[in-house]
Design an enzyme around this catalytic site. Structure first.
Site: not given
Ligand code: DGP
Length: 113
Positions: A30, A86, A92-94, A99
């Site tokens: 992450d 999430n 807070g899902q982004s 995943h």
């Molecule tokens: P969520 O908030 O549950 O949707 O988690 C999304 C996660 O994805 C957050 O912890 C940051 C990660 N993330 C977002 N963009 C990227 C990326 O481009 N590369 C990586 N390795 N992680 C990313």
């Protein structure tokens, strides 16, 4: 999905630090770690939410859940770990490609709010 960040990572259009990959899933670090070790496991089929998952995608998710504990050493799971999925705004899902967060390498508290 053309504009999904995680689909772009799967296609190699965005770089990532990969830990494991097979026909069904990708596991990578992450970019915004919330624990000493923080990985994401993503099924290679794009779907946003558990509620939208079809039969084939549910089999893929099960493969993900079975694979994670097999990667004990690579993911640093020896002393325990936490999996988080999430779902939606309140959680807070982004990124709207399902995943599994894999958190390990330290003692973790419980602070949902
Ligand atoms: P969520 O908030 O549950 O949707 O988690 C999304 C996660 O994805 C957050 O912890 C940051 C990660 N993330 C977002 N963009 C990227 C990326 O481009 N590369 C990586 N390795 N992680 C990313």
């Amino acid at each position: 999905m053309d504009d999904c960040i995680f689909c772009k990572i799967i296609r190699g259009e965005i770089p990532s630090t990969k830990v494991y990959e097979d026909d069904y899933m990708l596991i990578f670090k992450d970019i915004e770690p919330k624990a000493k070790n923080h990985f994401l496991c993503i099924p290679k089929s794009h779907f946003k939410l558990l509620s939208e998952m079809d039969e084939c995608q549910s089999e893929m998710l099960l493969k993900c859940l079975k694979k994670i504990p097999e990667l004990k050493k690579e993911l640093g799971l020896e002393n325990g770990y936490r999996l988080v999925i999430n779902q939606g705004e309140d959680a807070g899902q982004s990124v709207f490609h399902l995943h599994i967060h894999i958190l390990s390498g330290q003692k973790m508290g419980w602070t949902p709010a």
